[in-house]
Enzyme design. Sequence first.
Site, PDB file in Angstrom:
ATOM      1  N   GLY A 163      12.043 -28.846 -15.943  1.00 10.85           N
ATOM      2  CA  GLY A 163      13.297 -28.915 -16.683  1.00 10.85           C
ATOM      3  C   GLY A 163      13.149 -28.406 -18.114  1.00 10.85           C
ATOM      4  O   GLY A 163      14.134 -27.974 -18.724  1.00 10.85           O
ATOM      5  N   GLU A 213      13.615 -24.810 -17.826  1.00  9.70           N
ATOM      6  CA  GLU A 213      15.038 -24.600 -17.515  1.00  9.70           C
ATOM      7  C   GLU A 213      15.908 -24.791 -18.749  1.00  9.70           C
ATOM      8  O   GLU A 213      16.868 -24.053 -18.975  1.00  9.70           O
ATOM      9  CB  GLU A 213      15.464 -25.556 -16.397  1.00  9.70           C
ATOM     10  CG  GLU A 213      14.803 -25.198 -15.066  1.00  9.70           C
ATOM     11  CD  GLU A 213      15.098 -26.220 -13.986  1.00  9.70           C
ATOM     12  OE1 GLU A 213      14.757 -27.401 -14.176  1.00  9.70           O
ATOM     13  OE2 GLU A 213      15.675 -25.846 -12.957  1.00  9.70           O
TER      14      GLU A 213
HETATM   15  C1  HXC Z   1       7.333 -38.166 -17.570  1.00 10.00           C
HETATM   16  C2  HXC Z   1       5.508 -37.192 -18.544  1.00 10.00           C
HETATM   17  C3  HXC Z   1       5.903 -35.919 -18.088  1.00 10.00           C
HETATM   18  C4  HXC Z   1       7.106 -35.848 -17.331  1.00 10.00           C
HETATM   19  C5  HXC Z   1       4.092 -35.693 -19.181  1.00 10.00           C
HETATM   20  N1  HXC Z   1       4.369 -37.002 -19.233  1.00 10.00           N
HETATM   21  N2  HXC Z   1       4.997 -35.026 -18.484  1.00 10.00           N
HETATM   22  N3  HXC Z   1       6.225 -38.296 -18.285  1.00 10.00           N
HETATM   23  N4  HXC Z   1       7.784 -36.990 -17.102  1.00 10.00           N
HETATM   24  N5  HXC Z   1       7.614 -34.684 -16.899  1.00 10.00           N
HETATM   25  C6  HXC Z   1       3.624 -38.069 -19.876  1.00 10.00           C
HETATM   26  C7  HXC Z   1       2.385 -38.468 -19.109  1.00 10.00           C
HETATM   27  O1  HXC Z   1       2.713 -39.363 -18.072  1.00 10.00           O
HETATM   28  C8  HXC Z   1       1.561 -39.088 -20.197  1.00 10.00           C
HETATM   29  O2  HXC Z   1       2.012 -40.380 -20.495  1.00 10.00           O
HETATM   30  C9  HXC Z   1       1.889 -38.239 -21.407  1.00 10.00           C
HETATM   31  O3  HXC Z   1       3.118 -37.602 -21.115  1.00 10.00           O
HETATM   32  C10 HXC Z   1       0.859 -37.167 -21.679  1.00 10.00           C
HETATM   33  O4  HXC Z   1       0.682 -36.432 -20.486  1.00 10.00           O
HETATM   34  P1  HXC Z   1      -0.765 -36.107 -19.871  1.00 10.00           P
HETATM   35  O5  HXC Z   1      -0.551 -35.707 -18.477  1.00 10.00           O
HETATM   36  O6  HXC Z   1      -1.720 -37.222 -20.142  1.00 10.00           O
HETATM   37  O7  HXC Z   1      -1.199 -34.849 -20.779  1.00 10.00           O
HETATM   38  P2  HXC Z   1      -2.086 -33.591 -20.354  1.00 10.00           P
HETATM   39  O8  HXC Z   1      -3.289 -34.042 -19.574  1.00 10.00           O
HETATM   40  O9  HXC Z   1      -2.298 -32.823 -21.600  1.00 10.00           O
HETATM   41  O10 HXC Z   1      -1.177 -32.753 -19.344  1.00 10.00           O
HETATM   42  C11 HXC Z   1       0.027 -32.175 -19.849  1.00 10.00           C
HETATM   43  C12 HXC Z   1       0.879 -31.674 -18.656  1.00 10.00           C
HETATM   44  C13 HXC Z   1       1.080 -32.825 -17.659  1.00 10.00           C
HETATM   45  C14 HXC Z   1       0.183 -30.503 -17.971  1.00 10.00           C
HETATM   46  C15 HXC Z   1       2.194 -31.181 -19.234  1.00 10.00           C
HETATM   47  O11 HXC Z   1       1.578 -33.951 -18.387  1.00 10.00           O
HETATM   48  C16 HXC Z   1       2.032 -32.516 -16.564  1.00 10.00           C
HETATM   49  O12 HXC Z   1       1.695 -31.817 -15.611  1.00 10.00           O
HETATM   50  N6  HXC Z   1       3.250 -33.042 -16.687  1.00 10.00           N
HETATM   51  C17 HXC Z   1       4.262 -32.905 -15.644  1.00 10.00           C
HETATM   52  C18 HXC Z   1       4.835 -31.510 -15.654  1.00 10.00           C
HETATM   53  C19 HXC Z   1       5.854 -31.355 -14.553  1.00 10.00           C
HETATM   54  O13 HXC Z   1       5.539 -31.483 -13.354  1.00 10.00           O
HETATM   55  N7  HXC Z   1       7.083 -31.082 -14.934  1.00 10.00           N
HETATM   56  C20 HXC Z   1       8.196 -30.939 -13.965  1.00 10.00           C
HETATM   57  C21 HXC Z   1       8.875 -32.257 -13.838  1.00 10.00           C
HETATM   58  S1  HXC Z   1      10.067 -32.236 -12.592  1.00 10.00           S
HETATM   59  P3  HXC Z   1       1.247 -41.717 -20.020  1.00 10.00           P
HETATM   60  O14 HXC Z   1       1.939 -42.815 -20.758  1.00 10.00           O
HETATM   61  O15 HXC Z   1       1.450 -41.772 -18.552  1.00 10.00           O
HETATM   62  O16 HXC Z   1      -0.194 -41.508 -20.397  1.00 10.00           O
HETATM   63  C22 HXC Z   1      11.343 -31.449 -13.289  1.00 10.00           C
HETATM   64  C23 HXC Z   1      12.526 -31.307 -12.361  1.00 10.00           C
HETATM   65  C24 HXC Z   1      13.594 -30.572 -13.051  1.00 10.00           C
HETATM   66  O17 HXC Z   1      11.350 -31.087 -14.400  1.00 10.00           O
HETATM   67  C25 HXC Z   1      14.820 -30.693 -12.234  1.00 10.00           C
HETATM   68  C26 HXC Z   1      16.031 -30.404 -13.009  1.00 10.00           C
HETATM   69  C27 HXC Z   1      16.024 -30.879 -14.366  1.00 10.00           C
END
Ligand code: HXC
Length: 290
Positions: free
Chosen positions: A141, A144
Amino acid sequence: MKLYRRPGRELTETGSFRSFLHCWFCPHAGAQYEYILVDKRGENKNVGLIQLNRPKALNALCDGLMKEMGQALDGFETDGDIGAIVITGSDRAFAAGADIKEMQNRTFQECYGGNFLAHWNRVSTVKKPVIAAVNGFALGGGCELAMMCDIIYAGEKAQFGQPEILLGTIPGAGGTQRLTHAVGKSLAMEMVLTGDRINAQEAKQSGLVSKVYPVDQVVPEAVKCGEKIAANSKLVSAMAKEAVNAAFELTLAEGSRLEKRLFHATFATDDRREGMTAFVEKRKASFQDK
Ligand code: HXC
C-alpha cells in the site's frame, strides 16, 4: 521547521514527538492528528506537507492514518493559499504497506461488506497536484500510495515493491493497474508475482519515478517542485491534471477530445488572458486563480 503543535509538546526535526500521546492540532477544521504531521512549506507557504508519522511501524498505513490523510487533504484542497501538496514519510520508510496487524484477522464479509479501503481513494481524487517524496521502503500500500500521487521523487535508497503475494493476497489500492501503466507489463508482473523490490535507479529507469535525489534532498526538492506548480494558476493546473489523468482511463480519441474541451475552457479564465498578456508585455504573469 515550523509546525502546528499543541502547547507543551515538542516535535524534533526527525518527526518524532517527545510526548507519549503523539497528538497534535492541525489548523484545518481544528483536526487533531495522531498519525501524521501537517505543515505549510515554501517561501510563500503555498505547499502543503503531509508527513506520515508512525516510525515504529515503518509508517504502516492503518485505517486511522488513512482517515487523517483524507482530512488533511480536504483541508489543503479548500485552502486558497495551497497550490500543491507533498506527501512524505521518514528516511527509513515512506510506508511499509497497509497495516498487516490490523488486517490479519479480517474476514471476507468485513472487507466486502464494509468496502474495506474505499476511503484510500481520496488521495487520487484531490484536484491539486500531489507529489510523493519517497525515502526508504515504499511497499504494498506504500507503493500504491506513492503511485496515487501525480509525481514521485525518490531518495537514492528508496525501494519500491508490491510484496502482497508473499502474504497470500494481492495489491488492493490500484497497484496492479498503476504499476503496470508506469513500468509496463513484464516488470509489473515480475514485481507482483514474486514480491521482488526495485531500487530507486530501477524505478527511475522504468518510469515509476521522475527524479532521484540524495536522501536529505528529496523533501526540499519536492517542495521546490510544489512551489513551481503553486506559482501557476491553480484553476488551470487542475485542468492540466485532469487531462493527463484521462490518459489512464480514456481512449486516445476520447482523451484528446476531453483535452481539447479543457484547453478551450482555459479561454474562459482570467488566468489564461493574464498568462498570454504577460508574455506579450515581457513580464511575469500574476495568476489570480480565476
Ligand atoms: C504492520 C509493520 C508493517 C506493516 C513493518 N511493520 N511493516 N506493521 N504492517 N505493513 C512493523 C514490524 O512489525 C515491526 O514492528 C516494525 O514495523 C519494524 O519492522 P521490521 O520488520 O522489524 O523491520 P526490517 O527488518 O527492517 O524489515 C522492514 C520491512 C519489513 C522489509 C519493510 O517490515 C516488511 O517486510 N514489512 C511488510 C511489508 C509488506 O508486506 N507490505 C505489504 C503489506 S500488505 P514490531 O513491533 O512487530 O517489531 C499491503 C496490502 C495493500 O500493503 C492493499 C491495499 C492497500
